[in-house]
Design a protein around this motif. Structure first.
Motif, PDB file in Angstrom:
ATOM      1  N   VAL A   1      35.128  41.599  45.416  1.00 25.71           N
ATOM      2  CA  VAL A   1      35.749  41.582  43.706  1.00 25.71           C
ATOM      3  C   VAL A   1      36.374  40.686  43.346  1.00 25.71           C
ATOM      4  CG1 VAL A   1      37.194  42.871  42.790  1.00 25.71           C
ATOM      5  CG2 VAL A   1      36.485  44.523  44.701  1.00 25.71           C
ATOM      6  N   ARG A   2      36.774  39.669  44.230  1.00 24.89           N
ATOM      7  CA  ARG A   2      37.032  38.833  43.488  1.00 24.89           C
ATOM      8  C   ARG A   2      36.273  38.003  43.473  1.00 24.89           C
ATOM      9  NH1 ARG A   2      41.769  34.070  46.529  1.00 24.89           N
ATOM     10  NH2 ARG A   2      40.821  32.496  45.039  1.00 24.89           N
ATOM     11  N   SER A   3      35.412  37.774  44.086  1.00 23.60           N
ATOM     12  CA  SER A   3      33.555  37.113  43.677  1.00 23.60           C
ATOM     13  C   SER A   3      33.005  37.575  42.213  1.00 23.60           C
ATOM     14  CB  SER A   3      33.168  37.201  45.480  1.00 23.60           C
ATOM     15  OG  SER A   3      31.575  36.798  44.449  1.00 23.60           O
ATOM     16  N   PHE A   4      32.919  38.667  42.899  1.00 25.40           N
ATOM     17  CA  PHE A   4      32.396  39.129  40.872  1.00 25.40           C
ATOM     18  C   PHE A   4      33.033  39.062  39.770  1.00 25.40           C
ATOM     19  CE2 PHE A   4      32.140  43.123  38.419  1.00 25.40           C
ATOM     20  CZ  PHE A   4      30.762  43.313  38.340  1.00 25.40           C
ATOM     21  N   TYR A   5      34.288  39.578  39.707  1.00 25.51           N
ATOM     22  CA  TYR A   5      35.349  38.979  38.341  1.00 25.51           C
ATOM     23  C   TYR A   5      35.611  37.223  38.491  1.00 25.51           C
ATOM     24  CZ  TYR A   5      36.156  44.048  38.221  1.00 25.51           C
ATOM     25  OH  TYR A   5      35.859  45.032  37.606  1.00 25.51           O
ATOM     26  N   ASN A   6      35.007  36.589  40.048  1.00 28.35           N
ATOM     27  CA  ASN A   6      35.914  35.122  38.974  1.00 28.35           C
ATOM     28  C   ASN A   6      37.010  34.471  38.295  1.00 28.35           C
ATOM     29  OD1 ASN A   6      35.563  32.918  39.518  1.00 28.35           O
ATOM     30  ND2 ASN A   6      33.213  32.542  38.826  1.00 28.35           N
ATOM     31  N   LEU A   7      38.188  34.999  38.222  1.00 29.55           N
ATOM     32  CA  LEU A   7      38.953  34.572  37.621  1.00 29.55           C
ATOM     33  C   LEU A   7      38.960  33.570  37.502  1.00 29.55           C
ATOM     34  CD1 LEU A   7      41.710  37.731  38.404  1.00 29.55           C
ATOM     35  CD2 LEU A   7      40.345  37.854  36.267  1.00 29.55           C
ATOM     36  N   GLU A   8      39.204  32.481  38.550  1.00 32.40           N
ATOM     37  CA  GLU A   8      39.367  31.207  38.427  1.00 32.40           C
ATOM     38  C   GLU A   8      38.619  30.862  37.672  1.00 32.40           C
ATOM     39  OE1 GLU A   8      38.953  32.519  43.323  1.00 32.40           O
ATOM     40  OE2 GLU A   8      38.344  33.488  41.445  1.00 32.40           O
ATOM     41  N   ARG A   9      37.171  30.974  37.246  1.00 34.90           N
ATOM     42  CA  ARG A   9      36.514  29.847  36.389  1.00 34.90           C
ATOM     43  C   ARG A   9      37.037  30.753  35.188  1.00 34.90           C
ATOM     44  NH1 ARG A   9      30.602  31.129  35.109  1.00 34.90           N
ATOM     45  NH2 ARG A   9      30.437  29.419  33.963  1.00 34.90           N
ATOM     46  N   MET A  10      37.104  31.618  35.359  1.00 33.42           N
ATOM     47  CA  MET A  10      37.842  32.410  33.552  1.00 33.42           C
ATOM     48  C   MET A  10      38.587  31.627  33.321  1.00 33.42           C
ATOM     49  SD  MET A  10      38.686  35.982  32.127  1.00 33.42           S
ATOM     50  CE  MET A  10      36.830  36.928  33.399  1.00 33.42           C
ATOM     51  N   TRP A  11      39.710  30.725  33.547  1.00 35.34           N
ATOM     52  CA  TRP A  11      41.479  30.876  33.632  1.00 35.34           C
ATOM     53  C   TRP A  11      41.677  29.408  33.216  1.00 35.34           C
ATOM     54  CZ3 TRP A  11      45.144  33.265  31.205  1.00 35.34           C
ATOM     55  CH2 TRP A  11      44.807  34.776  30.728  1.00 35.34           C
ATOM     56  N   ALA A  12      40.071  28.690  34.088  1.00 37.20           N
ATOM     57  CA  ALA A  12      40.088  27.532  34.562  1.00 37.20           C
ATOM     58  C   ALA A  12      40.865  25.946  33.049  1.00 37.20           C
ATOM     59  CB  ALA A  12      39.067  26.405  34.961  1.00 37.20           C
ATOM     60  N   PHE A  13      40.355  26.409  32.202  1.00 32.41           N
ATOM     61  CA  PHE A  13      40.600  26.127  30.809  1.00 32.41           C
ATOM     62  C   PHE A  13      40.213  24.181  30.437  1.00 32.41           C
ATOM     63  CE2 PHE A  13      44.752  28.625  31.459  1.00 32.41           C
ATOM     64  CZ  PHE A  13      44.859  29.436  29.735  1.00 32.41           C
ATOM     65  N   GLY A  14      38.994  23.926  30.904  1.00 37.19           N
ATOM     66  CA  GLY A  14      38.710  22.963  31.518  1.00 37.19           C
ATOM     67  C   GLY A  14      39.112  21.882  31.856  1.00 37.19           C
ATOM     68  N   ASP A  15      39.727  22.655  33.097  1.00 34.54           N
ATOM     69  CA  ASP A  15      40.373  21.341  33.895  1.00 34.54           C
ATOM     70  C   ASP A  15      39.313  21.125  35.520  1.00 34.54           C
ATOM     71  OD1 ASP A  15      43.096  21.906  32.664  1.00 34.54           O
ATOM     72  OD2 ASP A  15      43.358  23.090  33.645  1.00 34.54           O
TER      73      ASP A  15
END
Length: 137
Positions: free
Chosen positions: A107-121
């Motif tokens: 489920v984590r892999s599917f939603y990939n929140l890390e990428r969504m919240w990266a803010f260009g970091d």
């Protein structure tokens, strides 16, 4: 999952840090997998930190979420809002200054929140090298 900011936020940076450290320590104690913390202060008004972690099963995800909510209440006297506990594929814990997402790995892999919240970091992808013009000798 939607966040509704009904949980109070602290104004004291030490209180925010104590909550953040408690969350990380609790997840570590419960053997969470791939725990990351994304700083949100100055980037979003929903929280100062977002913590994302995985559990190996729905049972572990539910257990980690329940224990974490109990620790936050017991040690810091703060209430939390929890969503997703019945199915425990993705459990959201809103502790005000820290938002915690606990997932099963798929489920984590599917939603990939890390990428969504990266803010260009994240470092930008490298551009292909331009060919160098040939020089006349």
């Amino acid at each position: 999952m939607a966040l509704s900011s009904s949980v109070l936020r602290a104004t004291d940076p030490d209180e925010v840090d104590a909550l953040h450290q408690l969350v990380l320590a609790s997840l570590d104690d419960d053997q969470a997998v791939d725990t990351i913390s994304i700083p949100l202060a100055g980037k979003s008004s929903i929280a100062d930190h977002m913590v994302i972690a995985s559990g190996r099963s729905t049972r572990q995800v539910a257990s980690m979420a329940s224990k974490l909510a109990e620790k936050i209440k017991g040690e810091l006297g703060r209430t939390t809002r929890i969503e997703g506990l019945p199915t425990a594929d993705w459990v959201l814990i809103d502790a005000g200054d820290v938002i915690v997402h606990l997932f099963r790995p798929e489920v984590r892999s599917f939603y990939n929140l890390e990428r969504m919240w990266a803010f260009g970091d994240a470092p930008p992808a490298e551009a292909p090298a331009e060919p160098t013009p040939a020089r006349d000798a």
